[in-house]
Design an enzyme around this catalytic site. Structure first.
Site, PDB file in Angstrom:
ATOM      1  N   GLU A 169       0.804  -1.225   0.000  1.00  0.00           N
ATOM      2  CA  GLU A 169       0.000   0.000   0.000  1.00  0.00           C
ATOM      3  C   GLU A 169       0.831   1.267   0.000  1.00  0.00           C
ATOM      4  OE1 GLU A 169      -2.967   0.005   3.020  1.00  0.00           O
ATOM      5  OE2 GLU A 169      -4.082  -1.615   2.098  1.00  0.00           O
ATOM      6  N   GLU A 383      -5.376  -8.513   0.630  1.00  0.00           N
ATOM      7  CA  GLU A 383      -6.088  -8.216   1.878  1.00  0.00           C
ATOM      8  C   GLU A 383      -7.554  -7.957   1.566  1.00  0.00           C
ATOM      9  OE1 GLU A 383      -4.475  -5.005   4.305  1.00  0.00           O
ATOM     10  OE2 GLU A 383      -2.434  -5.700   3.927  1.00  0.00           O
TER      11      GLU A 383
HETATM   12  C1  BGP Z   1      -4.391  -1.966   5.340  1.00  0.00           C
HETATM   13  C2  BGP Z   1      -3.044  -2.372   5.867  1.00  0.00           C
HETATM   14  C3  BGP Z   1      -3.101  -3.414   6.940  1.00  0.00           C
HETATM   15  C4  BGP Z   1      -4.283  -3.309   7.866  1.00  0.00           C
HETATM   16  C5  BGP Z   1      -5.581  -2.963   7.164  1.00  0.00           C
HETATM   17  C6  BGP Z   1      -6.701  -2.548   8.079  1.00  0.00           C
HETATM   18  O1  BGP Z   1      -4.339  -0.651   4.887  1.00  0.00           O
HETATM   19  O2  BGP Z   1      -2.254  -2.884   4.838  1.00  0.00           O
HETATM   20  O3  BGP Z   1      -1.876  -3.407   7.597  1.00  0.00           O
HETATM   21  O4  BGP Z   1      -4.038  -2.620   9.002  1.00  0.00           O
HETATM   22  O5  BGP Z   1      -5.419  -1.932   6.232  1.00  0.00           O
HETATM   23  O6  BGP Z   1      -6.541  -1.219   8.448  1.00  0.00           O
HETATM   24  P1  BGP Z   1      -6.834  -0.690   9.892  1.00  0.00           P
HETATM   25  O7  BGP Z   1      -6.019  -1.524  10.788  1.00  0.00           O
HETATM   26  O8  BGP Z   1      -6.428   0.730   9.886  1.00  0.00           O
HETATM   27  O9  BGP Z   1      -8.293  -0.872  10.102  1.00  0.00           O
END
Ligand code: BGP
Length: 481
Positions: A169, A383
């Site tokens: 990301e 993800e």
């Molecule tokens: C993405 C990241 C992850 C994870 C996920 C959820 O942007 O790659 O590392 O954290 O989002 O985000 P958050 O934890 O802010 O809800």
């Protein structure tokens, strides 16, 4: 969608789950690990929800065997994790820390013991603090320094690992870190954010070049290398010309600006001109674009959680809004760039407690847009998941039914994409286990496995764990139900 359309997924589909080092490992000072920017930043007052940090996290570093055991019992085909750069090079470069190599060797071997395919992310935001002290991603020296770190990982683990992701990301660590000042290094300067976006593209390309060289020399397995980008497709909130144009600009700025260099080896012309005009950035030096263009990737990773609904934003309209870290529904405001676009709440859509729009169809639409713009590149969903406060039953069971519903609907659209001929090679739920949500602490849960922070980090399988196990066992048949 009718369930008739759902048959089975391809035979070798990578049913997976993901984590990232800082969010899961803990042991932040164990066995010679150096400090990363997140180790330092999360200890500064006012940076995270209730001063939470990843010092201990899920203590996966010390419990990886138990965790991999849980993955095996679940039938997971693949596990995506990231390497903490500071475990390999405590200062970012220089002397290797053998204990760091040993940990990832053990983890990889443990996964392979159960036929779980490792997918490694090299950079999931935890830059060594020593490198930040020399300018971080604003310093062009990091291109070679990152490539050296990447090469070291390929050499140490590439005899067993076939899937590599250079960066996770790019848009998020850059925009949150350099435009919004919410992630380290806490800068608010769009020009600097743009410079960083270009330098990171160079670092990515240089590391892909190193990878190809090692494969050519037959020093490592001939695997696949890619990058994981955010997929957050835009949809105009109405079909007025103004809203449609606002959406098109948003897609150029947040989607094409990041995907085009990785997949076409160039920047989208309209955005490049716009940024040059406004900030005379980024500085592109002779040879830069040749390097970027030469570094073709084998697959594109996409992280999809939500879609964006866009409207025209007048010149005196809303700017960027602070992130909702509390998890109170409705605290998210409209946000945008005055004169261009704003992200608005769509009243027809359901939102998570953190105000993320739940729109499974957006995942499918996004994949179609990738194919339209970039051709038939293999796609890996690196993800996808629901951040929620999971309900606990009377006997301590974790009743995360909304997560099952969320995942099921998204995976249905994956099947539809496959039926439409999209080359989808894997799906990784975020996350395997409950872990630190960067700014939101441990209250925002994503995992199939609950971590009881009151009871010595005891692992408890959630309802979604059993559901996903069945889904994998039946290779997607469960979706019929
Ligand atoms: C993405 C990241 C992850 C994870 C996920 C959820 O942007 O790659 O590392 O954290 O989002 O985000 P958050 O934890 O802010 O809800």
């Amino acid at each position: 969608m009718t369930s008739d359309a759902i048959k089975t997924f391809p035979k070798h589909f990578l049913w997976g789950a993901a984590t990232a080092a800082y969010q899961v490992e803990g042991a932040f000072q164990q066995d010679g690990k150096g400090l990363s920017i997140w180790d330092v930043y999360s200890h500064l007052p006012g940076t995270t929800y209730q001063r939470t940090n990843g010092d201990i996290a899920a203590d996966h570093y010390n419990r990886y065997q138990e965790d991999v055991g849980l993955m095996a019992e679940m039938g997971l085909k693949s596990y995506r994790f990231s390497i903490a750069w500071t475990r390999i090079f405590p200062k970012g470069t220089g002397t290797i820390n053998p204990k760091g190599i040993e940990f990832y060797n053990n983890l990889i071997d443990e996964l392979l013991k159960y036929d779980i395919v490792p997918v490694i992310t090299l950079y999931h935001w935890d830059l060594p603090q020593d490198l930040q002290d020399m300018g971080g991603w604003e310093n062009r020296e990091l291109v070679d320094i990152f490539a050296h770190y990447a090469k070291t990982c390929f050499e140490c683990f590439g005899d067993r690992v076939r899937y590599w992701i250079t960066f996770n990301e790019v848009i998020n660590f850059i925009m949150l870190g350099y435009r919004d000042g919410l992630h380290p290094p806490g800068v608010r300067d769009e020009k600097r954010a743009l410079e960083v976006s270009h330098i990171v593209n160079l670092a990515h390309a240089q590391s892909v070049t190193e990878y190809r060289k090692l494969v050519r020399e037959k020093k490592i397995l001939d695997g696949r290398i890619g990058i994981a980008h955010v997929l957050l497709p835009g949809f105009p909130i109405s079909n007025t010309e103004e809203d449609v144009q606002a959406c098109e600009f948003y897609e150029d700025m947040d989607f094409h600006w990041f995907y085009d260099p990785s997949l076409k080896g160039e920047y989208p012309e309209r955005m490049r001109a716009w940024y040059q005009d406004r900030w005379q950035a980024p500085i592109i030096m002779a040879g830069d674009m040749d390097l970027i263009k030469s570094a073709a990737i084998d697959f594109i990773g996409i992280n999809y959680y939500q879609s964006a609904f866009l409207a025209h934003n007048p010149s005196d309209g809303v700017g960027m809004a602070a992130i909702n870290v509390t998890g109170e529904k409705g605290t998210q405001q409209e946000s945008g760039i005055p004169g261009l676009f704003k992200k608005v709440i769509n009243p027809k859509i359901e939102y998570t407690p953190w105000d993320w729009a739940i729109y499974p169809e957006g995942l499918y639409e996004g994949m179609k847009r990738i194919r339209e713009r970039y051709g038939d590149i293999p796609i890996m969903i690196t993800e996808n998941g629901l951040g929620d406060k999971d309900p606990i039953g009377e006997n301590g069971e974790i009743l995360d039914y909304p997560r099952i519903e969320y995942l099921r609907e998204h995976i249905r659209w994956c099947k539809r994409a496959i039926d439409d001929g999209i080359n989808l090679i894997g799906y990784f739920a975020w996350s395997f286990i409950d872990l630190l949500s960067w700014l939101n602490g441990y209250q925002k849960q994503y995992g199939f496995v609950y971590v009881d922070r009151q009871k010595g980090l005891k692992r408890i399988k959630k309802q979604s764990y059993f559901w996903y196990r069945k889904l994998i066992q039946t290779n997607g048949e469960e979706l019929q139900g």
